[in-house]
Design an enzyme around this catalytic site. Structure first.
Site, mmCIF file in Angstrom:
data_model
loop_
_atom_site.group_PDB
_atom_site.id
_atom_site.type_symbol
_atom_site.label_atom_id
_atom_site.label_comp_id
_atom_site.label_asym_id
_atom_site.label_seq_id
_atom_site.Cartn_x
_atom_site.Cartn_y
_atom_site.Cartn_z
ATOM 1 N N GLU A 13 32.398 7.327 48.286
ATOM 2 C CA GLU A 13 31.273 8.264 48.309
ATOM 3 C C GLU A 13 31.644 9.629 47.736
ATOM 4 O O GLU A 13 30.999 10.633 48.005
ATOM 5 C CB GLU A 13 30.757 8.405 49.742
ATOM 6 C CG GLU A 13 30.212 7.112 50.300
ATOM 7 C CD GLU A 13 29.810 7.225 51.751
ATOM 8 O OE1 GLU A 13 28.757 7.805 52.033
ATOM 9 O OE2 GLU A 13 30.560 6.733 52.613
ATOM 10 N N SER A 182 26.871 4.960 52.644
ATOM 11 C CA SER A 182 26.049 5.028 51.432
ATOM 12 C C SER A 182 25.658 3.650 50.914
ATOM 13 O O SER A 182 25.400 3.467 49.732
ATOM 14 C CB SER A 182 26.761 5.812 50.320
ATOM 15 O OG SER A 182 26.720 7.190 50.595
ATOM 16 N N SER A 313 18.561 13.932 49.522
ATOM 17 C CA SER A 313 18.998 13.555 50.869
ATOM 18 C C SER A 313 17.887 13.718 51.902
ATOM 19 O O SER A 313 16.959 14.514 51.736
ATOM 20 C CB SER A 313 20.220 14.361 51.283
ATOM 21 O OG SER A 313 21.352 13.991 50.527
#
Length: 343
Positions: A13, A182, A313
């Site tokens: 990530e 993720s 996000s």
């Protein structure tokens, strides 16, 4: 206040972390903080004396999130000292000279409690939860065990170690790395014939995987700050499920916040998110992921202790729904994090 935003690293990530770090760095700089954006693995090669007073754009060379995972071996080759240590040159000295480190790390060696434990030993203050709760939340198998103890609804599943025999006969199902994030290495398996390939992919990223019941329905996420749930956000990918690409490529997913749920379901999901926060001993902030099936039954998938802070996000969108803009959200995270250190 002097703040180090720590990002990057050598997890899958990495790219997400660097973009999160850039957003946080720019937000705090706009609010007048003395801020440095630092790659935890590559570090800083120069003289660290007076580093917080250097007039420099620390985000100048940060790129965008690619559609695929970063090449970690290539990143390791960039480091001049060729050390395998997670902590690059100058990182400890610079962090020790800050008032707090804003952790923008995601995944292994950032979200699993190891760095938090090291910082505790060194007396370095940092944002987010402590090392114990980080480790509990990062390990999805342990999280599911705690969910069962605290009566938190979660998909039925099993833990499988590499090379271990197992029995699983329910399809479709989900295969994912026990300590990943993720949605890297996550696959939906529709038959036994697809299982081996999915396990091979997951085991390439870790020695333990979770096989769990596939929940067909709507997907949601709920942020919690200081034990209080934020508005719920619904996530609806245009194609497939909420995988790495759909999470971080703009336009891949329709996100609705506040989610269109009736008041009863809204309160129920927010309450479960707060219960997860308590069950995993979380502090400061986190984000819980949920599925809602066709019978309006809620299932908690996992908790994220350092949620993404990128342009797409979820946590920033949830905060904005109640009037908290991104720079204020970053400030609030610092404010709540400092409570950990009050005697």
């Amino acid at each position: 206040m002097k703040v180090v935003v720590l990002a990057g690293g050598i997890s899958t990530e990495r790219d997400v972390s660097l973009v999160s770090g850039t957003m946080i760095y720019k937000a705090l700089k706009s609010k007048g903080y003395k801020v440095i954006l630092l790659d935890v693995f590559l570090g800083y090669e120069g003289n660290t004396d007076g580093i917080f007073d250097i007039d420099k754009d620390w985000a100048e060379n940060i790129g965008d999130i690619k559609e695929s995972n970063p090449d970690i071996e290539q990143i390791k080759g960039i480091r001049k000292d060729k050390s395998e240590s997670l902590l690059g040159p100058g990182v400890i000295d610079i962090c020790r000279n800050s008032d707090i480190v804003f952790l923008a790390l995601h995944g292994e060696n950032g979200e699993d409690g190891k760095l938090q434990a090291a910082f505790d030993l060194l007396g370095i203050k940092y944002t987010g939860t402590d090392y114990i709760s980080s480790a509990l939340a990062m390990d999805k198998a342990i999280s599911k065990e705690l969910f069962a103890i605290y009566n938190i609804p979660t998909p039925a599943g099993i833990r499988v170690k590499k090379g271990e025999e197992f029995e699983w006969n329910t399809y479709p199902c989900v295969v994912k790395v026990s300590c990943g994030g993720s949605s890297v290495g996550v696959t939906i398996v529709h038959s036994r014939s697809e299982m081996d390939a999915s396990l091979s992919e997951a085991f390439s990223l870790g020695n333990e995987v979770i096989i769990e019941q596939y929940i067909k329905g709507r997907e949601f996420s709920v942020g919690v700050i200081d034990h209080k749930a934020l508005p719920i956000i619904e996530i609806a990918p245009l194609v497939g499920f909420y995988d790495y690409k759909n999470k971080y490529q703009a336009g891949s997913t329709i996100e609705t916040c506040p989610a269109e749920l009736n008041p009863e379901l809204t309160k129920q999901m927010q309450k479960i998110a707060e219960d997860v926060f308590t069950a995993l001993r979380l502090k400061t902030y986190a984000r819980m992921d949920f599925m809602l099936n066709e019978n309006n039954e809620i299932f908690c998938l996992e908790a994220n202790t350092l949620p993404g802070m990128t342009p797409t996000s979820l946590l920033p969108q949830e905060a904005k729904a109640i009037g908290i803009e991104f720079p204020e959200l970053c400030e609030k995270i610092i404010e709540v994090s400092l409570k950990k250190y009050q005697k």
